[in-house]
Design a protein around this motif. Structure first.
Motif, PDB file in Angstrom:
ATOM      1  N   GLU A 267       0.820  -1.211   0.000  1.00 46.85           N
ATOM      2  CA  GLU A 267       0.000   0.000   0.000  1.00 46.85           C
ATOM      3  C   GLU A 267       0.857   1.266   0.000  1.00 46.85           C
ATOM      4  O   GLU A 267       0.494   2.294  -0.591  1.00 46.85           O
ATOM      5  N   ILE A 268       2.024   1.195   0.632  1.00 48.28           N
ATOM      6  CA  ILE A 268       2.949   2.328   0.621  1.00 48.28           C
ATOM      7  C   ILE A 268       3.596   2.467  -0.752  1.00 48.28           C
ATOM      8  O   ILE A 268       3.699   3.572  -1.302  1.00 48.28           O
ATOM      9  N   LEU A 269       4.017   1.354  -1.330  1.00 50.16           N
ATOM     10  CA  LEU A 269       4.603   1.391  -2.671  1.00 50.16           C
ATOM     11  C   LEU A 269       3.612   1.960  -3.680  1.00 50.16           C
ATOM     12  O   LEU A 269       3.992   2.739  -4.565  1.00 50.16           O
ATOM     13  N   THR A 270       2.349   1.593  -3.554  1.00 50.43           N
ATOM     14  CA  THR A 270       1.334   2.094  -4.478  1.00 50.43           C
ATOM     15  C   THR A 270       1.218   3.611  -4.384  1.00 50.43           C
ATOM     16  O   THR A 270       1.149   4.309  -5.409  1.00 50.43           O
ATOM     17  N   GLN A 271       1.213   4.142  -3.171  1.00 54.73           N
ATOM     18  CA  GLN A 271       1.149   5.596  -2.997  1.00 54.73           C
ATOM     19  C   GLN A 271       2.361   6.280  -3.630  1.00 54.73           C
ATOM     20  O   GLN A 271       2.238   7.302  -4.315  1.00 54.73           O
TER      21      GLN A 271
END
Length: 325
Positions: A267-271
């Motif tokens: 989810e952090i990588l996606t952001q």
């Protein structure tokens, strides 16, 4: 090996920092980002990687709510220290790093053991192609003319590079293999400024390097670019053909990628990837890079990871027969 000692020290330090970091992570439902994001740049301030990284951070923070990027330059060991420290950092999104094309080369040169698999790619804002650059008054006006001249004068055509085994030396050796010629390789450890002076002074015959480093001399009519080793033509030099167009499958590029340690939450990588994509596609970002003489790129996520891994595999073969210092 010195690299292994450096890696061990960095890993030990990172483990200590991770242990002390405790509850400061971005786990659970905590908003990301909720504090400064550190970005490790494995090159000295003022160079192409540093310029690309700082430009990316400058515009990317506008597309990631609450983000504040804090850059730290760690050029020791030719970039080994910075890249190892990034790989060893806590995978919580608060320590990122730039990794460069040397990441794909160093393991095969026994300089370091980190590989693209140690990171999760976010984006590559720069992937500068190798370009064949010669003095403006040189007696050849095309790649094939230059190759023919080299065949007629085996082992005498002097080509400058930034060091034996470095990216542009590898590009020149690839040229030799593709065209069946023998060049005389002349290293200039201090880089493009010394190579430019040698070219304009008639001390060497050519260089195969990032064209952005020679933009002022090309614009002034002191040098000319005969071809670029890229998939597509340069947006800065649209009239210069690619080697592929000329029938030679040579793609050599000096990329710099923003990455997170592997195992960073998806989810952090996606952001981060979404913010990077919006940034790299913006007109403001493109204009910033073009003013620096750099072709802006927008290579995001999986595509960036694939580029790094593809080059890692390519250099295994290319570097087998290349002598380094």
């Amino acid at each position: 090996m010195e690299c292994k000692k450096v890696a061990a020290l960095v890993l030990a330090g990172a483990m200590a920092v991770t242990t002390m970091a405790g509850c400061g992570s971005a786990g659970g439902s905590a908003k990301y980002p909720s504090k400064d994001i550190s970005v490790i740049i494995p090159k000295a301030a003022g160079g192409g990687t540093d310029t690309a990284a700082r430009g990316l951070m400058q515009y990317m923070k506008e597309n990631l709510d609450g983000a504040n990027f804090v850059a730290t330059n760690k050029p020791d060991g030719g970039g080994v220290t910075g890249m190892v420290e990034t790989s060893a950092a806590k995978a919580d999104g608060y320590t990122l790093g730039m990794v460069t094309v040397e990441l794909a080369m160093f393991p095969w040169q026994d300089k370091c053991q980190v590989t693209p698999e140690d990171y999760a790619a976010i984006c590559a804002p720069i992937a500068a192609p190798a370009a064949l650059i010669v003095p403006a008054d040189a007696p050849y006006d095309s790649v094939d003319d230059f190759a023919a001249y080299c065949k007629e004068n085996p082992g005498t055509v002097q080509v400058g590079n930034s060091g034996m085994g470095a990216i542009w030396h590898v590009a020149a050796v690839s040229f030799e293999k593709e065209f069946g010629v023998e060049l005389k390789h002349i290293p200039y450890p201090n880089g493009s400024a010394d190579i430019a002076a040698a070219l304009t002074g008639g001390h060497i015959d050519a260089t195969i390097a990032d064209p952005s480093s020679y933009k002022s001399q090309v614009d002034a009519g002191e040098m000319k670019i005969l071809g670029v080793m890229s998939e597509e033509r340069s947006s800065i030099y649209p009239d210069v053909p690619t080697f592929k167009e000329l029938g030679h499958d040579l793609v050599i590029r000096a990329w710099a990628s923003l990455v997170a340690p592997k195992d960073t939450p998806e989810e952090i990588l996606t952001q981060l990837r979404d913010a990077a994509k919006t940034t790299c596609e913006s007109d403001e970002f493109k204009e910033y890079f073009e003013k620096q003489g750099i072709d802006p790129q927008c290579i995001i996520g999986d595509d960036c990871q694939k580029m790094m891994e593809d080059d890692y595999a390519m250099y295994e073969d290319l570097l087998k027969d290349i002598e380094t210092e």
